[in-house]
Design a protein around this motif. Sequence first.
Motif, PDB file in Angstrom:
ATOM      1  N   LYS A 195       0.860  -1.170   0.000  1.00  0.00           N
ATOM      2  CA  LYS A 195       0.000   0.000   0.000  1.00  0.00           C
ATOM      3  C   LYS A 195       0.901   1.225   0.000  1.00  0.00           C
ATOM      4  CE  LYS A 195      -2.550   1.596   3.506  1.00  0.00           C
ATOM      5  NZ  LYS A 195      -3.553   1.611   4.566  1.00  0.00           N
ATOM      6  N   ALA A 196       0.723   2.072  -0.988  1.00  0.00           N
ATOM      7  CA  ALA A 196       1.505   3.298  -1.103  1.00  0.00           C
ATOM      8  C   ALA A 196       0.547   4.442  -1.428  1.00  0.00           C
ATOM      9  CB  ALA A 196       2.561   3.159  -2.193  1.00  0.00           C
ATOM     10  N   ASN A 197       0.645   5.494  -0.662  1.00  0.00           N
ATOM     11  CA  ASN A 197      -0.218   6.662  -0.868  1.00  0.00           C
ATOM     12  C   ASN A 197      -1.694   6.290  -0.888  1.00  0.00           C
ATOM     13  OD1 ASN A 197       2.075   8.339  -1.091  1.00  0.00           O
ATOM     14  ND2 ASN A 197       2.284   7.760  -3.248  1.00  0.00           N
ATOM     15  N   GLY A 198      -2.061   5.355  -0.048  1.00  0.00           N
ATOM     16  CA  GLY A 198      -3.454   4.944   0.048  1.00  0.00           C
ATOM     17  C   GLY A 198      -3.923   4.008  -1.047  1.00  0.00           C
ATOM     18  N   GLU A 199      -3.063   3.659  -1.987  1.00  0.00           N
ATOM     19  CA  GLU A 199      -3.428   2.779  -3.101  1.00  0.00           C
ATOM     20  C   GLU A 199      -2.814   1.393  -2.889  1.00  0.00           C
ATOM     21  OE1 GLU A 199      -5.419   3.598  -5.720  1.00  0.00           O
ATOM     22  OE2 GLU A 199      -5.737   5.524  -4.715  1.00  0.00           O
ATOM     23  N   HIS A 200      -3.522   0.380  -3.325  1.00  0.00           N
ATOM     24  CA  HIS A 200      -3.006  -0.984  -3.272  1.00  0.00           C
ATOM     25  C   HIS A 200      -2.330  -1.339  -4.596  1.00  0.00           C
ATOM     26  CE1 HIS A 200      -6.228  -1.394  -0.145  1.00  0.00           C
ATOM     27  NE2 HIS A 200      -5.150  -1.804   0.485  1.00  0.00           N
ATOM     28  N   VAL A 201      -1.163  -1.936  -4.487  1.00  0.00           N
ATOM     29  CA  VAL A 201      -0.436  -2.406  -5.663  1.00  0.00           C
ATOM     30  C   VAL A 201      -0.059  -3.861  -5.407  1.00  0.00           C
ATOM     31  CG1 VAL A 201       1.567  -2.042  -7.148  1.00  0.00           C
ATOM     32  CG2 VAL A 201       0.484  -0.087  -6.026  1.00  0.00           C
ATOM     33  N   VAL A 202      -0.340  -4.717  -6.385  1.00  0.00           N
ATOM     34  CA  VAL A 202      -0.043  -6.137  -6.255  1.00  0.00           C
ATOM     35  C   VAL A 202       1.109  -6.489  -7.187  1.00  0.00           C
ATOM     36  CG1 VAL A 202      -0.951  -8.481  -6.510  1.00  0.00           C
ATOM     37  CG2 VAL A 202      -2.442  -6.650  -5.664  1.00  0.00           C
ATOM     38  N   PHE A 203       2.124  -7.163  -6.622  1.00  0.00           N
ATOM     39  CA  PHE A 203       3.303  -7.597  -7.374  1.00  0.00           C
ATOM     40  C   PHE A 203       3.342  -9.113  -7.414  1.00  0.00           C
ATOM     41  CE2 PHE A 203       4.408  -3.579  -5.340  1.00  0.00           C
ATOM     42  CZ  PHE A 203       4.946  -2.863  -6.388  1.00  0.00           C
ATOM     43  N   ASP A 204       3.988  -9.648  -8.429  1.00  0.00           N
ATOM     44  CA  ASP A 204       4.245 -11.087  -8.466  1.00  0.00           C
ATOM     45  C   ASP A 204       5.357 -11.405  -7.487  1.00  0.00           C
ATOM     46  OD1 ASP A 204       2.368 -11.624 -10.393  1.00  0.00           O
ATOM     47  OD2 ASP A 204       3.773 -11.420 -12.049  1.00  0.00           O
ATOM     48  N   GLY A 205       5.100 -12.364  -6.607  1.00  0.00           N
ATOM     49  CA  GLY A 205       6.109 -12.876  -5.690  1.00  0.00           C
ATOM     50  C   GLY A 205       6.700 -11.847  -4.757  1.00  0.00           C
ATOM     51  N   PRO A 206       7.366 -12.338  -3.718  1.00  0.00           N
ATOM     52  CA  PRO A 206       8.137 -11.434  -2.864  1.00  0.00           C
ATOM     53  C   PRO A 206       9.446 -11.072  -3.556  1.00  0.00           C
ATOM     54  CG  PRO A 206       8.196 -13.676  -2.010  1.00  0.00           C
ATOM     55  CD  PRO A 206       7.317 -13.686  -3.215  1.00  0.00           C
ATOM     56  N   PHE A 207       9.951  -9.887  -3.304  1.00  0.00           N
ATOM     57  CA  PHE A 207      11.165  -9.436  -3.992  1.00  0.00           C
ATOM     58  C   PHE A 207      12.320  -9.207  -3.042  1.00  0.00           C
ATOM     59  CE2 PHE A 207       7.911  -8.310  -7.100  1.00  0.00           C
ATOM     60  CZ  PHE A 207       8.453  -8.922  -8.204  1.00  0.00           C
ATOM     61  N   ALA A 208      12.355  -9.914  -1.935  1.00  0.00           N
ATOM     62  CA  ALA A 208      13.468  -9.758  -1.000  1.00  0.00           C
ATOM     63  C   ALA A 208      14.729 -10.338  -1.623  1.00  0.00           C
ATOM     64  CB  ALA A 208      13.157 -10.476   0.306  1.00  0.00           C
ATOM     65  N   GLU A 209      15.801  -9.586  -1.559  1.00  0.00           N
ATOM     66  CA  GLU A 209      17.093 -10.043  -2.079  1.00  0.00           C
ATOM     67  C   GLU A 209      17.805 -10.824  -0.973  1.00  0.00           C
ATOM     68  OE1 GLU A 209      18.314  -9.795  -5.144  1.00  0.00           O
ATOM     69  OE2 GLU A 209      16.467  -8.833  -5.796  1.00  0.00           O
ATOM     70  N   THR A 210      17.421 -12.069  -0.811  1.00  0.00           N
ATOM     71  CA  THR A 210      18.009 -12.906   0.236  1.00  0.00           C
ATOM     72  C   THR A 210      18.441 -14.237  -0.349  1.00  0.00           C
ATOM     73  OG1 THR A 210      15.891 -13.898   0.825  1.00  0.00           O
ATOM     74  CG2 THR A 210      16.522 -11.889   2.008  1.00  0.00           C
ATOM     75  N   LYS A 211      19.342 -14.901   0.345  1.00  0.00           N
ATOM     76  CA  LYS A 211      19.787 -16.226  -0.082  1.00  0.00           C
ATOM     77  C   LYS A 211      18.819 -17.299   0.378  1.00  0.00           C
ATOM     78  CE  LYS A 211      24.631 -15.042  -0.187  1.00  0.00           C
ATOM     79  NZ  LYS A 211      25.976 -15.328   0.266  1.00  0.00           N
ATOM     80  N   GLU A 212      18.033 -16.984   1.412  1.00  0.00           N
ATOM     81  CA  GLU A 212      17.083 -17.945   1.945  1.00  0.00           C
ATOM     82  C   GLU A 212      15.686 -17.351   1.895  1.00  0.00           C
ATOM     83  OE1 GLU A 212      19.998 -20.037   5.199  1.00  0.00           O
ATOM     84  OE2 GLU A 212      18.841 -18.294   5.795  1.00  0.00           O
ATOM     85  N   GLN A 213      14.712 -18.213   1.650  1.00  0.00           N
ATOM     86  CA  GLN A 213      13.331 -17.777   1.586  1.00  0.00           C
ATOM     87  C   GLN A 213      12.554 -18.420   2.737  1.00  0.00           C
ATOM     88  OE1 GLN A 213      14.949 -19.009  -1.339  1.00  0.00           O
ATOM     89  NE2 GLN A 213      15.438 -16.869  -1.689  1.00  0.00           N
ATOM     90  N   PHE A 214      11.467 -17.770   3.111  1.00  0.00           N
ATOM     91  CA  PHE A 214      10.557 -18.289   4.132  1.00  0.00           C
ATOM     92  C   PHE A 214       9.770 -19.421   3.485  1.00  0.00           C
ATOM     93  CE2 PHE A 214       6.350 -17.328   6.391  1.00  0.00           C
ATOM     94  CZ  PHE A 214       6.638 -18.170   7.451  1.00  0.00           C
ATOM     95  N   LEU A 215       9.996 -20.654   3.946  1.00  0.00           N
ATOM     96  CA  LEU A 215       9.400 -21.815   3.290  1.00  0.00           C
ATOM     97  C   LEU A 215       8.274 -22.469   4.079  1.00  0.00           C
ATOM     98  CD1 LEU A 215      12.542 -23.573   1.762  1.00  0.00           C
ATOM     99  CD2 LEU A 215      11.060 -21.819   0.780  1.00  0.00           C
ATOM    100  N   GLY A 216       8.122 -22.135   5.342  1.00  0.00           N
ATOM    101  CA  GLY A 216       7.057 -22.743   6.122  1.00  0.00           C
ATOM    102  C   GLY A 216       7.209 -22.426   7.588  1.00  0.00           C
ATOM    103  N   PHE A 217       6.267 -22.961   8.398  1.00  0.00           N
ATOM    104  CA  PHE A 217       6.355 -22.714   9.828  1.00  0.00           C
ATOM    105  C   PHE A 217       5.637 -23.786  10.624  1.00  0.00           C
ATOM    106  CE2 PHE A 217       2.538 -20.470   8.501  1.00  0.00           C
ATOM    107  CZ  PHE A 217       1.620 -20.776   9.499  1.00  0.00           C
TER     108      PHE A 217
END
Length: 128
Positions: A59-81
């Motif tokens: 949410k930016a400036n009160g507007e919703h924007v949807v992106f494909d996938g998370p864009f974190a620049e990490t070597k590991e991803q959150f895979l479960g819990f």
Amino acid sequence: MLYAILCYNDEKAVSTWTKEEDDACMARLGEVQDGLRSVGKLGPVVRLQNTTEAKTLRKANGEHVVFDGPFAETKEQFLGFYVADVDTIDEAVDFAKKLSVANPGPGAYEIRPLRIYLPSALPDTVAV
């Protein structure tokens, strides 16, 4: 006390496992889970699908924007819990250590206390 054990690993490496390797890993993790499940202290266990199948809502400036996938620049991803109902954070850390032995690769486990806001929505297997 309820704790979330958040599981991180290299999604690209995990997605290259053969069905046999994946099944073997899940069987080892199942054995670890049985320790808490057998005494009624294991809540939900969730394995997330790949980040390529995900969406991120910002949410930016009160507007919703949807992106494909998370864009974190990490070597590991959150895979479960996992959700564990144990007495101390040390017990949750011990459970995470057992999970790390069962799961190949370096990975990381983040252990965080949970605060329940909707106790009536919990499965019967988890005490508050």
